[in-house]
Write a protein that holds these residues in place. Sequence first.
Motif, short mmCIF file in Angstrom:
data_model
loop_
_atom_site.label_atom_id
_atom_site.label_comp_id
_atom_site.label_asym_id
_atom_site.label_seq_id
_atom_site.Cartn_x
_atom_site.Cartn_y
_atom_site.Cartn_z
N MET A 9 0.59 -1.52 -0.14
CA MET A 9 0.36 -0.36 -0.13
C MET A 9 0.70 1.38 0.08
O MET A 9 0.77 2.29 -0.72
N SER A 10 1.87 1.27 0.83
CA SER A 10 2.53 1.91 1.07
C SER A 10 3.53 2.78 -0.58
O SER A 10 4.09 3.80 -0.85
N ASN A 11 3.99 1.64 -0.79
CA ASN A 11 4.91 1.86 -2.19
C ASN A 11 3.68 2.54 -3.23
O ASN A 11 4.00 2.79 -4.48
N ALA A 12 2.54 2.01 -3.32
CA ALA A 12 1.27 2.35 -4.40
C ALA A 12 0.88 4.15 -4.12
O ALA A 12 1.43 4.20 -4.77
N HIS A 13 1.15 4.19 -2.73
CA HIS A 13 1.52 5.54 -2.44
C HIS A 13 1.80 6.55 -2.89
O HIS A 13 1.48 7.41 -3.96
N THR A 14 3.07 5.78 -2.62
CA THR A 14 4.27 6.52 -2.78
C THR A 14 4.23 6.91 -5.00
O THR A 14 4.73 8.07 -5.36
N ASP A 15 3.94 5.89 -5.62
CA ASP A 15 4.13 6.22 -6.90
C ASP A 15 2.90 6.46 -7.72
O ASP A 15 2.75 7.70 -8.26
N TRP A 16 1.57 6.43 -6.79
CA TRP A 16 0.70 7.79 -6.80
C TRP A 16 0.86 8.97 -6.68
O TRP A 16 0.69 9.63 -7.69
N LEU A 17 2.01 8.86 -5.72
CA LEU A 17 2.01 10.26 -5.82
C LEU A 17 2.87 11.36 -6.51
O LEU A 17 2.91 12.16 -7.17
N ARG A 18 3.71 10.53 -6.82
CA ARG A 18 4.86 10.99 -7.59
C ARG A 18 4.57 11.20 -9.05
O ARG A 18 4.71 11.75 -9.64
N GLY A 19 3.56 9.97 -9.69
CA GLY A 19 3.29 10.59 -11.03
C GLY A 19 1.73 11.51 -10.99
O GLY A 19 1.71 12.33 -11.71
N LEU A 20 1.55 11.72 -9.99
CA LEU A 20 0.39 12.85 -9.36
C LEU A 20 1.17 14.73 -10.12
O LEU A 20 1.30 15.30 -10.08
N ASP A 21 3.00 14.36 -9.20
CA ASP A 21 3.26 15.67 -9.57
C ASP A 21 4.36 15.81 -10.35
O ASP A 21 4.15 16.94 -11.69
N PHE A 22 4.05 14.45 -11.85
CA PHE A 22 4.62 14.65 -12.82
C PHE A 22 3.57 14.86 -13.60
O PHE A 22 3.91 16.18 -14.26
N TYR A 23 1.80 14.28 -13.60
CA TYR A 23 1.03 15.32 -14.32
C TYR A 23 0.06 16.90 -14.02
O TYR A 23 0.65 17.43 -14.73
N LYS A 24 1.13 16.97 -12.82
CA LYS A 24 0.48 18.69 -12.57
C LYS A 24 1.58 19.70 -13.17
O LYS A 24 1.00 20.39 -13.65
N GLU A 25 2.84 19.42 -13.09
CA GLU A 25 3.64 19.38 -14.01
C GLU A 25 3.44 19.75 -15.46
O GLU A 25 3.87 20.57 -16.37
N GLU A 26 3.32 18.44 -15.59
CA GLU A 26 2.93 18.68 -17.40
C GLU A 26 2.05 19.30 -18.00
O GLU A 26 1.99 20.11 -18.75
N VAL A 27 1.42 19.10 -16.57
CA VAL A 27 -0.68 20.57 -17.10
C VAL A 27 0.47 21.95 -17.23
O VAL A 27 -0.28 22.15 -17.74
N ASN A 28 1.09 21.89 -16.57
CA ASN A 28 1.99 23.91 -16.28
C ASN A 28 2.81 23.57 -17.34
O ASN A 28 2.22 24.71 -18.26
N ILE A 29 3.16 22.78 -17.49
CA ILE A 29 3.82 22.67 -19.11
C ILE A 29 3.40 23.39 -19.93
O ILE A 29 3.51 24.27 -21.01
N LEU A 30 1.80 22.57 -20.36
CA LEU A 30 0.85 22.30 -21.58
C LEU A 30 0.44 23.83 -21.28
O LEU A 30 -0.02 25.03 -22.23
N LYS A 31 0.18 24.77 -19.96
CA LYS A 31 -0.56 26.36 -20.12
C LYS A 31 0.35 26.54 -20.69
O LYS A 31 -0.35 27.62 -21.14
N SER A 32 2.05 27.00 -19.87
CA SER A 32 2.76 28.08 -20.50
C SER A 32 2.62 28.00 -22.06
O SER A 32 2.85 28.57 -22.60
N ARG A 33 3.04 26.94 -22.64
CA ARG A 33 2.39 26.60 -24.24
C ARG A 33 1.56 27.10 -24.84
O ARG A 33 1.29 28.01 -25.58
N LEU A 34 0.33 27.13 -23.71
CA LEU A 34 -0.80 27.68 -24.31
C LEU A 34 -1.29 29.13 -24.06
O LEU A 34 -1.18 29.86 -24.95
N THR A 35 -0.49 29.87 -22.94
CA THR A 35 -0.11 31.49 -22.81
C THR A 35 0.40 31.71 -24.61
O THR A 35 0.18 33.25 -24.37
N GLU A 36 1.87 30.69 -24.91
CA GLU A 36 2.48 31.52 -26.32
C GLU A 36 0.91 31.18 -27.39
O GLU A 36 1.55 32.39 -27.71
N ILE A 37 1.13 30.42 -27.14
CA ILE A 37 0.22 30.31 -28.66
C ILE A 37 -1.35 31.44 -28.40
O ILE A 37 -1.61 32.28 -29.77
N ALA A 38 -1.75 31.29 -27.71
CA ALA A 38 -2.55 33.06 -27.36
C ALA A 38 -2.28 34.00 -27.33
O ALA A 38 -3.06 35.08 -28.16
#
Length: 127
Positions: A9-38
Motif C-alpha cells: 500500500m505504501s509503495n502504491a501511494h508513493t508511486d501515485w503521488l510521484r505520478g500526480l506530481d509529474f502530471y501536475k508539472e506536465e499540465v503546467n508546461i501545457l499551460k505555458s505553451r497555451l499562453t504562447e499560442i494565445a
Amino acid sequence: MNKVSITHMSNAHTDWLRGLDFYKEEVNILKSRLTEIAGKNTSKEIQKEIGHFESQFNIQIENIHKLSHDIQANVKLAGREFLNSGAGYIDGELFEQHNELGKRYLAEEKTVGELKQAFYHFASPLM
C-alpha cells in the motif's frame, strides 16, 4: 476478506503521488505553451479553443490536488491502523478506500493523457 500489505500500500501511494506530481508539472508546461499560442493567435475560433484548454487544464490541476490530498489522508489512516494492529496488513474499509484511490489515479492518468493528446492536436499547426 481481501487484504493488502502495508508495504504494498505504501509503495502504491508513493508511486501515485510521484505520478500526480509529474502530471501536475506536465499540465503546467501545457499551460505555458497555451499562453504562447494565445499571444500569437487572436482569431475568435482559436481564442475559444484556448479558453477551453485553459479551463480543462485548471480542472485537471484541481483534480490532481484533490486526489493527492485524499491519498495522503489514506496514508495517515494506514499508519494509524498499522500502529494499532501491528499486523502489517489492512482490510475492510481502508482496503476499499485504497482500491478506490487506485481507480481514481488510473482515471486521472487517462484523462491527462487524453487532454495532452487533444492539446497537441490543436497546438501543432499553431506552434
